[in-house]
Design an enzyme around this catalytic site. Structure first.
Site: not given
Length: 420
Positions: A207, A336
């Protein structure tokens, strides 16, 4: 917060290893996510951790039968963006300097259980794995020490100094020494080191924070932070190791740069213009919006600076999602979770349909689309030879997607973790 003890106890009591035993799951039907329809009836034969047959002419003699009348089966759901060892609660801003890697890993245990029992059998844990606590959680689950989904961990997210994923932003100088090992990397050379270090210690996805964000004390949420050259270096290095790479990106310039750099998925994707959507479509880049958190995250609960950013981005994120649908982008399913309570992942389905998606398209995002994004063709469909990751709901989810918020049956790799 909801108590996690009953869920953990239930999972421990219900988990039944199939081993060499043949198991037959019988339900009213199953969702064929490729054809986009309910196939009735559903008779799924499982041997070990894999599906051996679907609706065979005859059932194997001596098999153990799990009957689920009134239920419809689906492939195990997949979430492209969770933070299992993270939750927004009092003091979250200073946890990076108060917690050890062990604290983060242990806190992730009940969150992992809640996620699995909610029907999510595979997740990507994107970048709150301080001290590689997300890697430790993955290993604990894989070894059977803990109950949870299959975890694809990122280790530490890459960030410019003072950027969105720099855990020391907002703290005093020297409190957390910035270094590439914890993801802080400036320039191509440091970016390469940072990617390699995450891979070395167990990351299965990379990421990178291409832009600023909401839950950090820094620049406006849409500001681009990594250059095209740095993003391309990270993408090339991740791909060289056979890994996918996800970019946190809110702003238009950062979204375009990340896609042009070869990043596989754009997380949040909050300020995507039509121009940016054309770029993503051309490059085959996945868009991974998060819509439920718009309703779940109360700006008034945040420090003023962060609340202002959240209020600004929320309506833009909805517009960007609708553009993604209009342009026919590959829309992944990410939530999320951690910004809102774990186990509420399926509320993303309801949010997507509320904002213009169809139940089938949303379910495809969490199954076959995510399977493509993750590079895991062994799951995401109920088909012979694939992993026996199967969930069930009481009714037709293509008619009422909200049913997915109440998954009644969960099997992962042929093991039952939840049953009516």
């Amino acid at each position: 917060m909801k108590s996690t003890l009953p869920a953990l106890v239930l999972a421990c009591l219900v988990a039944l290893p199939a081993g060499a035993e043949t198991v037959v799951v019988v339900a009213d039907g199953y969702v064929d996510v490729v054809a986009g329809r309910i196939v009735s009836p559903a008779v799924v034969v499982i041997e070990g951790e894999k599906i051996a047959a679907v609706n065979p002419a005859s059932r194997p003699a001596g098999a153990r039968t799990i009957a689920l009348p009134g239920h419809v089966l689906l492939p195990g759901l997949m979430d492209a963006h969770v933070h299992l060892n993270y939750i927004i609660e009092e003091g979250w801003e200073t946890e990076p300097v108060r917690f050890t890697a062990g604290d983060f890993a242990l806190r992730g245990l009940p969150h992992a259980s809640q996620t699995l029992l909610a029907g999510f059998t595979t997740v990507r844990d994107l970048g709150t794995g301080l001290g590689f606590s997300d890697v430790a959680l993955m290993r604990a689950i894989d070894k059977g020490w803990a109950i949870g989904p299959r975890v694809i961990p990122a280790g530490h997210a890459l960030s410019i100094t003072g950027g969105h994923c720099d855990q020391s932003t907002g703290l005093g100088p020297g409190v957390v020494p910035p270094e590439y090992m914890s993801g802080n990397a400036d320039g191509v050379d440091e970016v390469l080191k940072a990617v390699r270090y995450q891979v070395k210690h167990g990351a299965r996805v990379i990421k990178i924070c291409a832009t600023a964000g909401v839950l950090s004390f820094g620049a406006p949420a849409g500001a681009q932070q990594y250059s095209l050259e740095e993003l391309r270096a990270a993408a090339d290095e991740a791909h060289r190791h056979g890994l996918r790479i996800a970019a946190h990106a809110h702003g238009t310039e950062g979204i375009i740069a990340a896609s042009e750099a070869g990043i596989d998925s754009i997380e949040h994707n909050s300020m995507m213009t039509d121009e940016a959507a054309v770029v993503l479509k051309r490059n085959g880049t996945f868009a991974a919006p998060n819509l439920h958190l718009i309703d779940a995250l109360d700006p008034d609960s945040l420090p003023p600076m962060l609340a202002e950013k959240q209020r600004y981005l929320a309506p833009l994120a909805v517009e960007s999602f609708r553009r993604a649908l209009k342009h026919g982008l590959k829309v992944a399913f990410g939530t999320d979770a951690g910004v809102f309570p774990h186990g509420d992942n399926a509320k993303e389905f309801t949010a997507r349909v509320k904002h213009g998606d169809t139940p089938l398209n949303a379910i495809r995002s969490a199954t076959i689309v995510n399977a493509e994004l993750f590079g895991t063709p062994d799951r995401g469909r109920i088909e012979t030879g694939l992993l026996a990751d199967i969930v069930a709901v009481a009714g037709d989810p293509l008619a009422d997607v909200k049913l997915l918020e109440d998954v009644r049956f969960v099997m992962k790799g042929g093991v039952v973790f939840k049953a009516p």
